[in-house]
Design a protein around this motif. Structure first.
Motif, PDB file in Angstrom:
ATOM      1  N   ASN A 103      18.116  73.239  44.551  1.00  0.00           N
ATOM      2  CA  ASN A 103      18.400  74.674  44.524  1.00  0.00           C
ATOM      3  C   ASN A 103      17.508  75.338  43.480  1.00  0.00           C
ATOM      4  N   ALA A 154      17.401  78.203  42.525  1.00  0.00           N
ATOM      5  CA  ALA A 154      18.108  79.180  41.706  1.00  0.00           C
ATOM      6  C   ALA A 154      18.631  78.568  40.413  1.00  0.00           C
ATOM      7  N   ALA A 155      18.694  77.238  40.351  1.00  0.00           N
ATOM      8  CA  ALA A 155      19.202  76.562  39.151  1.00  0.00           C
ATOM      9  C   ALA A 155      18.074  76.146  38.200  1.00  0.00           C
ATOM     10  N   SER A 167      24.196  83.381  37.410  1.00  0.00           N
ATOM     11  CA  SER A 167      25.495  82.835  37.804  1.00  0.00           C
ATOM     12  C   SER A 167      25.375  81.397  38.308  1.00  0.00           C
ATOM     13  N   THR A 168      24.301  81.117  39.073  1.00  0.00           N
ATOM     14  CA  THR A 168      24.097  79.762  39.589  1.00  0.00           C
ATOM     15  C   THR A 168      23.861  78.789  38.442  1.00  0.00           C
ATOM     16  N   THR A 210      27.151  78.241  36.391  1.00  0.00           N
ATOM     17  CA  THR A 210      28.089  77.382  37.111  1.00  0.00           C
ATOM     18  C   THR A 210      27.624  75.931  37.069  1.00  0.00           C
ATOM     19  N   GLU A 211      26.336  75.724  37.281  1.00  0.00           N
ATOM     20  CA  GLU A 211      25.772  74.369  37.302  1.00  0.00           C
ATOM     21  C   GLU A 211      25.990  73.641  35.982  1.00  0.00           C
TER      22      GLU A 211
END
Length: 215
Positions: A34, A36-37, A84-85, A88-89
């Protein structure tokens, strides 16, 4: 007395002028694939607050983030594609500006440089490469920040090493990556230029006292 005051102001100003930033960690190939992370960690290794106006972060495709605000001495900041990603990760709750989003940031899996600069100082990593997918790369904890010149440094990816869970604040993310975002073993150090200026100021003050010019 006035001369003593001027010297003190001079030393404090010198310290503010020479504050600098480093890239201390990056993750460009997450286990969950991902983008986004992905993230790059910035650290203020100077002994003063750095004004982030004019600082940019770039990869091989150009500028991915333009900074604003400031970063205090010894503090970290994360630049990631999606706040946010990332949070959360890594189970991070950011109530301030420690994590900032750069929506266009997509880091290559190898061969692409990363550059942090304000025009006069540049911290560059010649290639972002994780050589696998088991976590982030962190700057060698033995790196000597006091050796960095006033214009910056250009490092190879071999100056970075895989984070190890339980070492220097490294933890395991939700997807199984190992890293230490917003943590590490680094401490702020006076930069060579600042140390030199302070030494000159102290030497001048001693000379003036000997000449009975300071009472």
């Amino acid at each position: 007395m006035k001369i003593t005051t001027y010297l003190c102001v001079f030393m404090l100003s010198a310290n503010l002028i020479h504050g600098q930033l480093a890239i201390t960690e990056f993750e460009n190939q997450p286990n969950n694939a991902n983008a986004a992370a992905e993230f790059i960690e910035i650290f203020n290794y100077s002994t003063s607050t750095v004004d982030l106006s004019g600082w940019t972060l770039s990869d091989g495709g150009g500028v991915v983030h333009t900074f604003s605000g400031s970063l205090t001495s010894g503090a970290y900041m994360i630049v990631t594609r999606a706040e946010s990603t990332f949070e959360t990760e890594w189970s991070i709750v950011d109530t301030g500006t420690q994590v900032v989003g750069a929506g266009s940031m997509v880091l290559a899996n190898g061969g692409e440089p990363a550059t942090l600069t304000n025009g006069s100082f540049t911290w560059a990593v010649d290639t972002l490469s994780t050589f696998g997918t088991n976590g982030s790369l962190v700057l060698d904890d033995m790196f000597d920040f006091s050796t960095v010149s006033a214009t910056g440094v250009n490092l190879t990816s071999t100056s970075y090493e895989f984070a190890i869970a339980g070492v220097n604040g490294a933890v395991t993310s939700a997807s199984g990556d190992i890293g230490s975002p917003l943590a590490g073993p680094y401490t702020a150090v006076p930069e060579p230029s600042t140390v030199t200026l302070v030494s000159i100021a102290i030497g001048t003050l001693v000379w003036l006292r000997r000449r009975n010019l300071v009472r």
